[in-house]
Design a protein around this motif. Structure first.
Motif, short mmCIF file in Angstrom:
data_model
loop_
_atom_site.label_atom_id
_atom_site.label_comp_id
_atom_site.label_asym_id
_atom_site.label_seq_id
_atom_site.Cartn_x
_atom_site.Cartn_y
_atom_site.Cartn_z
N ALA A 135 0.94 -109.59 77.28
CA ALA A 135 0.23 -108.72 78.23
C ALA A 135 0.15 -107.29 77.72
O ALA A 135 -0.78 -106.55 78.07
N ASP A 136 1.11 -106.88 76.90
CA ASP A 136 1.08 -105.51 76.36
C ASP A 136 -0.20 -105.25 75.57
O ASP A 136 -0.72 -104.13 75.58
N CYS A 137 -0.67 -106.28 74.86
CA CYS A 137 -1.84 -106.12 73.98
C CYS A 137 -2.83 -107.23 74.27
O CYS A 137 -2.69 -108.34 73.75
N PRO A 138 -3.82 -106.97 75.11
CA PRO A 138 -4.77 -108.03 75.48
C PRO A 138 -5.51 -108.64 74.29
O PRO A 138 -5.99 -109.76 74.39
N ALA A 139 -5.60 -107.90 73.19
CA ALA A 139 -6.32 -108.42 72.03
C ALA A 139 -5.44 -109.28 71.12
O ALA A 139 -5.94 -109.89 70.17
N ARG A 140 -4.14 -109.33 71.42
CA ARG A 140 -3.23 -110.08 70.54
C ARG A 140 -3.43 -111.57 70.74
O ARG A 140 -3.27 -112.09 71.84
N PRO A 141 -3.72 -112.31 69.68
CA PRO A 141 -3.86 -113.77 69.83
C PRO A 141 -2.49 -114.43 69.95
O PRO A 141 -1.48 -113.91 69.46
N LEU A 142 -2.47 -115.58 70.60
CA LEU A 142 -1.21 -116.30 70.75
C LEU A 142 -0.63 -116.72 69.40
O LEU A 142 0.59 -116.79 69.23
N SER A 143 -1.50 -116.96 68.44
CA SER A 143 -1.03 -117.37 67.12
C SER A 143 -0.14 -116.29 66.49
O SER A 143 0.79 -116.60 65.75
N SER A 144 -0.42 -115.02 66.80
CA SER A 144 0.38 -113.93 66.26
C SER A 144 1.81 -114.00 66.79
O SER A 144 2.77 -113.90 66.03
N LEU A 145 1.96 -114.21 68.10
CA LEU A 145 3.30 -114.30 68.67
C LEU A 145 3.99 -115.58 68.23
O LEU A 145 5.20 -115.57 67.95
N ALA A 146 3.25 -116.67 68.17
CA ALA A 146 3.84 -117.94 67.73
C ALA A 146 4.41 -117.79 66.32
O ALA A 146 5.51 -118.28 66.02
N GLN A 147 3.67 -117.11 65.46
CA GLN A 147 4.14 -116.90 64.09
C GLN A 147 5.35 -115.97 64.06
O GLN A 147 6.30 -116.19 63.29
N ALA A 148 5.36 -114.95 64.90
CA ALA A 148 6.49 -114.02 64.94
C ALA A 148 7.77 -114.70 65.38
O ALA A 148 8.86 -114.34 64.94
N LEU A 149 7.65 -115.70 66.26
CA LEU A 149 8.83 -116.39 66.79
C LEU A 149 9.25 -117.57 65.92
O LEU A 149 10.27 -118.20 66.20
N GLN A 150 8.47 -117.86 64.89
CA GLN A 150 8.76 -119.04 64.07
C GLN A 150 10.04 -118.86 63.27
O GLN A 150 10.80 -119.81 63.08
N ALA A 151 10.30 -117.66 62.79
CA ALA A 151 11.50 -117.40 61.99
C ALA A 151 12.73 -117.42 62.89
O ALA A 151 12.92 -116.53 63.71
N GLN A 152 13.58 -118.42 62.71
CA GLN A 152 14.72 -118.57 63.61
C GLN A 152 15.68 -117.40 63.54
O GLN A 152 16.23 -116.98 64.56
N HIS A 153 15.88 -116.85 62.35
CA HIS A 153 16.86 -115.77 62.22
C HIS A 153 16.40 -114.47 62.87
O HIS A 153 17.20 -113.55 63.04
N LEU A 154 15.13 -114.39 63.24
CA LEU A 154 14.60 -113.20 63.90
C LEU A 154 14.20 -113.45 65.34
O LEU A 154 13.79 -112.52 66.05
N ARG A 155 14.30 -114.68 65.79
CA ARG A 155 13.73 -115.04 67.09
C ARG A 155 14.38 -114.28 68.25
O ARG A 155 13.69 -113.76 69.13
N LEU A 156 15.70 -114.20 68.27
CA LEU A 156 16.37 -113.50 69.37
C LEU A 156 16.02 -112.02 69.37
O LEU A 156 15.91 -111.40 70.44
N ASN A 157 15.86 -111.43 68.18
CA ASN A 157 15.48 -110.03 68.12
C ASN A 157 14.09 -109.80 68.70
O ASN A 157 13.82 -108.75 69.30
N ARG A 158 13.22 -110.76 68.52
CA ARG A 158 11.83 -110.59 68.95
C ARG A 158 11.61 -110.99 70.40
O ARG A 158 10.57 -110.66 70.96
N LEU A 159 12.56 -111.72 70.98
CA LEU A 159 12.44 -112.08 72.39
C LEU A 159 13.10 -110.99 73.23
O LEU A 159 14.11 -111.21 73.92
N ARG A 160 12.54 -109.83 73.19
CA ARG A 160 13.04 -108.70 73.97
C ARG A 160 11.87 -107.77 74.28
O ARG A 160 10.94 -107.61 73.49
N ARG A 161 11.95 -107.14 75.42
CA ARG A 161 10.96 -106.14 75.80
C ARG A 161 11.61 -105.19 76.79
O ARG A 161 11.98 -105.59 77.89
N GLN A 162 11.75 -103.94 76.39
CA GLN A 162 12.39 -102.92 77.20
C GLN A 162 13.76 -103.41 77.69
O GLN A 162 14.61 -103.75 76.90
N GLU A 163 13.95 -103.50 79.01
CA GLU A 163 15.27 -103.86 79.51
C GLU A 163 15.53 -105.35 79.50
O GLU A 163 16.67 -105.80 79.71
N ARG A 164 14.51 -106.15 79.25
CA ARG A 164 14.66 -107.61 79.22
C ARG A 164 14.99 -108.07 77.81
O ARG A 164 14.31 -107.71 76.86
#
Length: 609
Positions: free
Chosen positions: A266-295
């Motif tokens: 929702a932060d970036c309406p132009a961001r395709p889902l494939s971009s986030l799916a690829q960002a979360l693919q790396a297991q060693h970085l997944r927990l770091n990337r599953l964060r937004r502000q206080e969540r």
């Protein structure tokens, strides 16, 4: 004083505005008026989420317990589960639906977040009771100072309201212990209460263990959350079903993680889902990337992990070394090198915290995918203190010797052959019969395959991976699990291409696995024959590189069978057998020579073939 029906004056004592704990003695007639009826309202509940989905069964079960007249076999209903699994939302949604049902809770609802897992905001029960009594209309002057007196007053007020037809629903969110919740529970048998906790608490409550939502519901939740933030015109989720499914799987279908993923989209309406799916693919970085502000998913797990004592924390961290979907109590005991019964108690304790979950049958335990990543991160930080590498070795030895024992049971192959490859550190690896061995393989097959093939296994001793591939592969072949056998063989082939992978153990393993694939392969199962061919070619190359003539000869015999499958290669098959016989003769191995001739006869190859 008042005259009634022409009679003399009658004393009337009107008592109102409170609930009384002791006996009140007044005049002849005593009229007790409970506090004013609380009108049904949703103001006591947090707002419900518009993206809630996938919990119809759980809501139905809770509503059946809350229904007036339902058998009150427990003082409360306790919803438990992993942090971020959606306990609060489920209870709030259930409470709202219950309030909307005519006559169920005319007195309304009392909701309090106990913040039991937040050390800075944890609400003591006496403080919670102060707020609850005020909500019931009890004035500050009437609220006693002590916990026990407040609890008695609260329960009496609830009972009086229920008796007067104003039944109330009490919701206690995020309680962390039995002592944290018990003083706030009603005791009249009519008032209903729902609690949420990350722990299975000893309250005599009706238990509801909450799991993650299924993948379809997870995608629906992701879609609803994005549309809620960006409007109904945002169709990115339905427009990219594969990427949406990948995001849901990366989130482990955990509602908290899904809401964070939706917020990132929702932060970036132009961001395709494939971009986030690829960002979360790396297991060693997944927990770091599953964060937004206080969540943050990691912070949700922190609150449970930090409550563990050192013994439980070490076991929790080491469980991440098991690459498969679950682990048996016996394997976990070998992992931590402590008594099996003590390990079982520790595992049950961890299950009560919902950092791990009971598996598909008793004696098996599993971690949520994101929790596994969390435990692995913590394990690497404490690697030296946990003796992590030796723990991994013990786990692989456990699987190796049990696989060898299963082969011994089915094929009478001596278990001692396993000692050639690994020290016999496991003492309880014998099976009483073929049925027990088959039962063990059925339970451990995913773990055996994952221990060889999974990316999480990359940090282990490759030698043990190959050994396990040998014995595990024989088990898979014996009980016809051919897809897994191919996966294991392909992994050993990949290892053989590494600089240190060109060795005798790898070559022998490839030759053995290739023979099993060839034995089961047919023209209809071309993938088995193709994998067998690749395995034998690589084994033959390694044997030749090391000038291991006798092993090369046996590999040539295996190779000849594969060549014979193609009519155009009969001549090459005969040449392979001739070369094998020559190597055996050179080594003085008469048995080998006879085997080469026997195979030639079986394949009906002429001496000129």
């Amino acid at each position: 004083m008042a005259a009634v029906g022409g009679q003399g004056p009658v004393a009337e004592n009107r008592i109102s505005g409170g609930v009384f704990l002791g006996t009140v003695i007044q005049g002849r007639t005593v009229n007790v008026y409970p506090p004013q009826v609380i009108s049904p309202a949703l103001s006591g509940l947090p707002p419900v989420s518009a993206v809630f989905t996938g919990r119809d069964r759980e809501i139905g079960e809770l509503l059946r317990v809350l229904e007036p007249g339902a058998a009150q076999t427990a003082p409360a209903s306790l919803v438990t589960g992993l942090g971020g699994i959606g306990k609060t939302e489920l209870v709030v949604q259930t409470a709202r639906r219950a309030l909307q049902k005519q006559g169920w809770f005319p007195g309304g609802v009392l909701f309090v977040d106990m913040f039991g897992y937040d050390p800075e905001r944890r609400l003591p029960p006496e403080q919670a009771l102060d707020g609850l009594l005020r909500a019931l209309g009890v004035s500050h002057e009437q609220i006693p100072p002590g916990l026990q007196d407040r609890s008695r007053l609260f329960r009496s007020a609830l009972a009086a309201l229920a008796g007067a037809g104003s039944r109330i629903l009490v919701v206690l969110d995020n309680v962390s212990s039995a002592d944290h919740a018990r003083p706030l529970l009603p005791a009249d048998g009519l008032t209903a209460a729902i609690l949420t906790s990350r722990d299975t608490l000893d309250l005599g409550a009706r238990l509801f263990d909450l799991d993650g939502v299924d993948e379809t519901s997870a995608i629906d939740m992701l879609d609803r959350a994005v549309r809620e933030a960006r409007g109904p015109g945002d169709t990115r989720v339905p427009d990219s079903p594969d990427a949406a499914a990948a995001i849901a799987r990366s989130c482990g279908c955990l509602p908290l993680a899904l809401r964070i993923a939706a917020a990132l989209l929702a932060d970036c309406p132009a961001r395709p889902l494939s971009s986030l799916a690829q960002a979360l693919q790396a297991q060693h970085l997944r927990l770091n990337r599953l964060r937004r502000q206080e969540r943050c998913v990691r912070s949700a797990f922190d609150l449970s992990y930090e409550r563990l004592d050192p013994l439980h924390a070490r076991l929790f961290r080491l469980l991440s070394l098991n690459a498969g979907p679950d682990i048996s109590t016996g394997a976990a005991a070998r992992l931590v090198a402590i008594d099996r019964h003590e390990t079982e108690e520790l595992l049950q304790d961890l299950a009560r915290t919902h950092l791990i979950e009971p598996g598909r049958s008793w004696g098996r335990w599993r971690l949520h995918d994101l929790v596994r990543l969390y435990a692995d991160e913590a394990g690497k930080v404490h690697a030296d203190a946990d003796d992590r590498e030796n723990a991994r070795t013990r786990l692989y030895d456990y699987y190796i010797f049990h696989a060898a024992a299963a082969i011994h049971t089915g094929w009478s192959m001596p278990i001692s052959r396993a000692e050639v490859f690994a020290p016999p550190s496991v003492t309880d690896f014998r099976f009483s019969g073929r049925a027990e061995a088959r039962g063990w393989l059925d339970g451990e097959r995913p773990n055996l395959v994952a221990a060889v093939t999974a990316s999480q296994a990359a940090g282990c001793d490759d030698r043990r991976r190959v050994i396990l591939a040998w014995f595990g592969g024989l088990c898979l072949s014996s009980w016809w699990h051919f897809d897994d056998l191919v996966a294991v063989t392909e992994t050993v082939l990949a290892l053989s291409q590494l600089p240190e992978g060109s060795n005798g153990l790898v070559a022998k393993t490839l030759a053995a696995l290739g023979r099993e694939l060839e034995h089961h392969g047919t023209h209809e199962q071309h993938d088995l024959l193709a994998c067998a061919f690749d395995a034998q070619v690589r084994a033959l190359a390694i044997f030749r590189e090391h000038r291991a003539r006798r092993y090369e000869a046996w590999a040539l015999i295996n190779f000849s069978r594969l060549l014979h499958e193609d009519e155009q290669l009969h001549k090459a098959a005969g040449e392979a057998l001739a070369q094998a016989a020559a190597f055996f003769h050179e080594a003085g191995d008469q048995h080998g020579v006879e085997t080469a001739h026997y195979v030639r006869r079986c394949l009906r190859l002429s001496d000129q073939a």
